[in-house]
Scaffold this active site. Structure first.
Site, PDB file in Angstrom:
ATOM      1  N   HIS A 192      82.767  55.884  28.846  1.00 40.02           N
ATOM      2  CA  HIS A 192      82.242  55.063  29.944  1.00 40.02           C
ATOM      3  C   HIS A 192      81.278  54.053  29.352  1.00 40.02           C
ATOM      4  CE1 HIS A 192      81.231  53.928  34.002  1.00 40.02           C
ATOM      5  NE2 HIS A 192      79.953  53.983  33.688  1.00 40.02           N
ATOM      6  N   GLY A 201      80.555  54.265  37.622  1.00 42.47           N
ATOM      7  CA  GLY A 201      81.583  53.538  38.352  1.00 42.47           C
ATOM      8  C   GLY A 201      81.948  52.199  37.768  1.00 42.47           C
ATOM      9  N   LEU A 227      83.449  61.466  39.434  1.00 43.03           N
ATOM     10  CA  LEU A 227      83.543  60.295  38.558  1.00 43.03           C
ATOM     11  C   LEU A 227      82.326  60.139  37.637  1.00 43.03           C
ATOM     12  CD1 LEU A 227      85.264  57.760  37.929  1.00 43.03           C
ATOM     13  CD2 LEU A 227      83.867  56.535  39.596  1.00 43.03           C
ATOM     14  N   ASP A 228      82.582  60.037  36.321  1.00 43.17           N
ATOM     15  CA  ASP A 228      81.536  59.774  35.311  1.00 43.17           C
ATOM     16  C   ASP A 228      80.417  60.815  35.327  1.00 43.17           C
ATOM     17  OD1 ASP A 228      82.910  57.466  34.585  1.00 43.17           O
ATOM     18  OD2 ASP A 228      81.832  56.241  36.030  1.00 43.17           O
ATOM     19  N   ALA A 229      80.728  62.024  35.757  1.00 38.22           N
ATOM     20  CA  ALA A 229      79.698  63.060  35.868  1.00 38.22           C
ATOM     21  C   ALA A 229      79.992  64.276  35.002  1.00 38.22           C
ATOM     22  CB  ALA A 229      79.549  63.481  37.330  1.00 38.22           C
TER      23      ALA A 229
END
Lengths: 283, 283, 283, 283
Positions: A192, A201, A227-229
């Site tokens: 990311h 995001g 998401l992205d966690a």
């Protein structure tokens, strides 16, 4: 690199775990090439990773697995023995941006990363030429707005066929459906382009530019349904200033994205990463 | 350091601004020691900062101000002329943690930071001894849960008496009321112990530990009414790993907090920071 | 911090060392809080450091020493057991520049470094006030060009009286005579203001400026008879550019000097550094 | 990117230079997109770099050159006007190691570096396939121990044919003869795999490992007749520890070598680097 057996092990902490494992290895004559230990103070969980010289043992990986299982039977642990003599497979998923893909292909071509790239899967055709010049199959699967489910089904089928040890989302710009996150759990790595948890995001460099930060970052993490966690594997940053436009940030950011992703992938393939809850131990 | 006049100037961008300023300085014989320019592409705003050797001009700072005002009259700009020969004053606000305070006091004592520390204000008495050993007045103002308004009133009065060029929140653990944020706008600097915008608010190292990040950070920013959301002046990070407990993070973080705060304060005192909306230009 | 026994151990590598040590600790019920291992591939030397919770053992440090000695008798090793419950002493030597001294004093005052500063010895009187404000004896010993031998004799006497675990040359600008290097071997830490082995000797920032480097550095190392050539403990760098004058480099460099020295001192006091030939293992 | 004229200019410092250049640009209606200034205090030399939007001028680059020449005629300066609308050419020289080459090719393929790679010249054939997959001519010129002069003659001929703006030694392992250093002066960039001036010459990672440094580096510099002693363009470092073998250092070092070389090449192609004596000003 000489062949090694990599033992990773985790269990509730107690006295004598290291003694048990080290005594077992000493008894079978194993030469420990590298060893690391950690106990998570919050959860009381013990972790270790040990690299054993394969030629120091008088038996093969399967025999090591069965003997090790017996040795640690009383410890309520989970473990794995990786045989570096068995070549591993990786599938790379990309979109249009090639910097992470080119970087990984270069590392594989030079022998730095000892892995087979079984396939590159892309929702755009742009990166086919260089991929194929490396002798790697390139699969272009379009992702039309109304047909993503079918596209992901095709992706899942391709991935299943190669049964890879790692699925690398190398700036693949589509969000994985929850069932794939779950099916690929612990094997899917994403890069990311922000210093998470900042700028989750879409368009993180735009968010960073708007906030006026003085460093931008990149984060390699395991993919989870949120998401992205997912558990963070590695992060890095690079300095920016008032003179850096969004395209400047995008360009500078690429240099850390590819390095951070390559480090994460390497550690994953060497079984250096032990996931515990939503955090990682990186040995 | 030799005396300098530092001109900072901002206006809507147009052709000829640099020519106007540079021609003015050339006509009066000013030697430009350092110069920087920037145009914000989003807002079309032009910024410049110029350091002029004071002894190259045949007049003083006030005359420079009045002549400069005339020279740039047509440019719709805002500007300031700082005379480095006039010693500046700073007030430092602290709580119990001394690392940032000690660091600033050391820089002042060694002559690195040429500023007068007019007062240290603290809601705890712990840091009195060393402050006073530096010959600086220490004001202990308790902040009882039910009496913060009165305490802030006393702080405001003390600050007003010294009319400082900078109010430094050096790990002062109380949230400023909105009216003080407004009264001190552009003069109050805070050091927040995270890489903003991650981990706003209380106990950022605890938040960082829980998320499992691999770098922790510090951010120096101007104070605004919205908590930890003011214009960012500088940021830095340091690597952490699975072996770092929260106290380890606190300890490692201190080393970047004090460096980032000292850099921000220095730049502020040298008029290197031009605030534009919620972002900074740092020359 | 809870009391711990820190075992450091080195011996020629062979199978079974870890098993021997871990089994010993398990048998006496020792809780291992932190453990690290390393084998030097060039020399075949094995190193380990283990932190054991003191309250997990039914005996004291001396008993641990005698039992440990018996347990590893066959391994031809050298070892040490540090008891963190016994407060350690440090002597700091300085000249005129105070940034490293102030930094260490601040860390001690805040409890970050749990050590007694037994004395500060200086060849100039400048840093007396702040040192004494911390309640620490300050000894001013002038170093006239023709009387350095006598001055060093006085230093040696002062140091011998406190028998410190560390002698910290915190920008002390005199070169130690060989006999003191030898007497203090493994206990004397220096901070050199360059990224060694670049810019050995005097005025490293001047050398760096002349060469036009784009990063400047600092190196913490053990003192040996050969100037700036001892085992390196830690290093760090900071970016500089064409706009940085020598005084700018001096100023920027200070921020890494003090951090690198503080890290080195902390690791030394925690017995994290094992010296092997002219290199260090830092656990 | 929109077409720009990049003016670089250097002359003995005096009052009025900026006014002269800025007034000239204002008179012809030039929009300054980016501007930077520097005066070297040691030599009293003034430097500037200005980017002008091409479409803001009512004439072309040649006319700008002739008018600019007239405007600065009295300043005893040297200058250049780069037209970013004219595509630039680069020749890359390599040996067997591909990481820097692959990195540059990836940047060119993605449009990040807007340059034509006119040729890749190699003393080994290993990197032909990927080079040619990018559509770039690959010239394998063997360098036998007894025939280096002839080999360099062939290289010189190839380079002369393309008349490149940059000759990039991307881990080319042969030492250039003095006459080529001189012929290519200011155009030949090398990446050296150490933090210069440490570890000049062969096998710098071996030297670094032997010295036990805690950071390894890479340096991009202009090639001069004295080995690894030319003007430094950029440098960076990465952390290593006692656990890093020489192959580990080689691997980690690659990640900074390629980034530092790419930055240096980009700056060179954008005329951001002004060489002054043995140092660089990088705008």
């Amino acid at each position: 690199m000489p062949r090694r057996y990599v033992i990773t092990f985790g269990c509730p902490d107690r006295i004598g775990i290291v003694a048990t494992i080290a005594s077992f290895l000493a008894e079978v004559g194993g030469t420990i090439v590298e060893a690391a230990y950690h106990t998570d103070q919050d959860t009381g969980w013990f972790f270790t990773r040990q690299e054993v010289a394969a030629d120091s043992l008088p038996f093969d990986a399967d025999e090591l697995r069965s003997r090790f299982a017996a040795a640690v039977a009383g410890l309520d642990g989970t473990w794995q023995v990786l045989d570096t003599g068995v070549r591993r497979r990786v599938v790379i998923m990309v979109s249009k941006e090639g910097h992470c893909l080119y970087d990984i292909l270069g590392r594989v071509a030079s022998g730095e990363l000892e892995v087979d790239v079984a396939a590159v899967i892309a929702n755009h055709p742009d990166l086919a030429t260089i991929t194929e010049a490396h002798g790697i199959p390139f699969h272009h699967i379009p992702f039309p707005a109304e047909g993503k489910e079918a596209a992901f089904a095709e992706v899942a089928k391709l991935v299943a066929e190669t049964d890879p040890h790692a699925i690398v989302l190398a700036r693949f710009m589509q969000i994985l459906p929850a069932h794939l996150c779950s099916e690929w759990a612990g094997r899917a790595l994403n890069i990311h382009h922000s210093f998470l948890p900042s700028f989750v995001g879409a368009k993180p460099y735009h968010q960073a530019h708007r906030r006026g930060v003085k460093l931008i970052g990149a984060t390699c993490h395991y993919v989870t349904a949120e998401l992205d966690a997912g558990p963070i594997i590695d992060q890095d940053v690079i300095r920016v200033g008032h003179g850096d436009s969004i395209p400047d940030m995008v360009r500078k950011g690429r240099d850390i994205e590819k390095v951070v992703l390559a480090r994460g992938l390497r550690w994953h393939l060497e079984n250096r990463i032990l996931v515990h809850g939503n955090k990682t131990v990186v040995f």
